[in-house]
Structures are given as structure tokens and as C-alpha cells.
Design an enzyme around this catalytic site. Structure first.
Site, PDB file in Angstrom:
ATOM      1  N   CYS A  84       0.855  -1.183   0.000  1.00 45.81           N
ATOM      2  CA  CYS A  84       0.000   0.000   0.000  1.00 45.81           C
ATOM      3  C   CYS A  84       0.896   1.241   0.000  1.00 45.81           C
ATOM      4  O   CYS A  84       1.792   1.357   0.840  1.00 45.81           O
ATOM      5  CB  CYS A  84      -0.878  -0.010   1.243  1.00 45.81           C
ATOM      6  SG  CYS A  84      -1.853   1.500   1.448  1.00 45.81           S
ATOM      7  N   CYS A  90       0.273   3.135   3.606  1.00 41.88           N
ATOM      8  CA  CYS A  90       0.766   2.658   4.912  1.00 41.88           C
ATOM      9  C   CYS A  90       1.833   1.581   4.835  1.00 41.88           C
ATOM     10  O   CYS A  90       2.385   1.199   5.864  1.00 41.88           O
ATOM     11  CB  CYS A  90      -0.398   2.151   5.743  1.00 41.88           C
ATOM     12  SG  CYS A  90      -1.041   0.553   5.194  1.00 41.88           S
ATOM     13  N   CYS A 135      -7.430  -0.708   1.451  1.00 38.06           N
ATOM     14  CA  CYS A 135      -6.447  -1.309   2.350  1.00 38.06           C
ATOM     15  C   CYS A 135      -7.076  -1.506   3.732  1.00 38.06           C
ATOM     16  O   CYS A 135      -7.708  -0.594   4.275  1.00 38.06           O
ATOM     17  CB  CYS A 135      -5.233  -0.387   2.447  1.00 38.06           C
ATOM     18  SG  CYS A 135      -4.022  -0.893   3.684  1.00 38.06           S
ATOM     19  N   CYS A 147      -5.092   1.052   6.452  1.00 39.62           N
ATOM     20  CA  CYS A 147      -5.235   2.510   6.471  1.00 39.62           C
ATOM     21  C   CYS A 147      -6.522   2.988   5.794  1.00 39.62           C
ATOM     22  O   CYS A 147      -6.806   4.189   5.798  1.00 39.62           O
ATOM     23  CB  CYS A 147      -4.028   3.176   5.829  1.00 39.62           C
ATOM     24  SG  CYS A 147      -3.933   2.997   4.039  1.00 39.62           S
ATOM     25  N   CYS A 197      -8.747  -4.803  -9.864  1.00 38.45           N
ATOM     26  CA  CYS A 197      -8.325  -3.763 -10.798  1.00 38.45           C
ATOM     27  C   CYS A 197      -7.816  -2.580  -9.979  1.00 38.45           C
ATOM     28  O   CYS A 197      -8.608  -1.833  -9.407  1.00 38.45           O
ATOM     29  CB  CYS A 197      -9.526  -3.383 -11.667  1.00 38.45           C
ATOM     30  SG  CYS A 197      -9.141  -2.227 -12.975  1.00 38.45           S
TER      31      CYS A 197
HETATM   32 FE    FE Z   1      -2.725   1.054   3.571  1.00 38.41          FE
END
Ligand code: FE
Length: 139
Positions: free
Chosen positions: A52, A55, A100, A103, A123
Site C-alpha cells: 500500500c 501505509c 487497504c 489505512c 483492478c
Molecule cells: Fe494502507
């Protein structure tokens, strides 16, 4: 969700703006979508992991990436527990939004027209991801 305390990592918009590029902020925090075909990660074929960009949590393994032809980096399976989904009814469509789990950063959408074994197509916006190539063996 913007309910306080929902995610392990929560920050104010001001803090996110300081940490992210304007383009990353637009995707991760404002549910933006990058232009199709614009991400260098579309062409990334190396072994490694995708984290990510907000984070740092590991979201996808390179072995689950495939060429969907959509213009966005696509995967058939996320790392267990790394992402969450919710129904997105924006733009006169019903889509499944993916974010995510750590976060809450918006990553993209998931569709059911992916390849085996899952049949799913995650996607993703390349701007929401950071690729980390696998270290050469022996190191
Ligand atoms: Fe994250």
C-alpha cells in the site's frame, strides 16, 4: 469509511497530504482513478510484493498479477486480510470498491471476470501501490 477508529492507521487529510504526492492523495484518500494505461506498474513483471502506498502493508504478491488488458495493474487474489471491500454506487454503476485494511486507502475495484483460480479481477490503481522487487537469492 471515515468513522474514527475503524482502521489501525488513521490520519488527517493534512497529514496524508504531507506524506503522499497529490496524485496518490487523489486516489488513496479521494477515491480517484488514474488514467488507464498511465501506470508503470502495468509493465512490471518481476517477482516481488506490492505494498500500500499509504501505509506500507503488503497487499499483493507478484505471482497473482496478470495482464488483464484493462490498462490498470490487475491481480487475481490479494494477500489474506490485506484488503476489504464495500459496495460503491458512484458513477451510476454498482461496483465493489477495494481498500487497504490497515489505512482504509482506496485501491480500486474488484470484478468477477478474472482468471482462474479465483475468477476475480482486482483492478488496482498503480498510484496506490508500491512495488518491492524480491531480493536476489543469496543476499
Ligand atoms: Fe494502507
Amino acid at each position: 469509511m471515515s468513522e474514527a477508529g475503524k482502521f489501525p492507521v488513521e490520519k488527517s487529510d493534512d497529514d496524508w497530504r504531507r506524506e503522499l504526492t497529490p496524485e496518490q492523495f487523489e486516489v488513496l484518500r479521494k477515491h480517484g482513478t488514474e488514467r488507464a494505461g498511465s501506470s508503470p506498474l502495468n509493465y512490471e513483471k518481476r517477482d516481488g510484493t506490492y505494498r500500500c502506498a499509504g501505509c506500507g502493508q503488503v497487499l499483493f504478491e507478484a505471482r497473482t498479477k496478470y495482464e488483464s488488458g484493462s490498462g490498470w495493474p490487475s491481480f487475481w487474489e490479494p494477500v489474506a486480510g490485506a484488503v476489504e471491500t464495500r459496495v460503491d454506487r458512484s458513477l451510476f454503476m454498482r461496483r465493489i470498491e477495494v481498500h487497504c485494511s490497515r489505512c482504509g486507502g482506496h485501491l480500486g475495484h474488484v470484478f468477477d471476470d478474472g482468471p482462474r483460480p479465483t475468477g476475480q479481477r482486482y483492478c488496482m490503481n498503480g498510484l496506490a501501490l508500491q512495488f518491492e522487487p524480491k531480493a536476489p537469492s543469496g543476499s
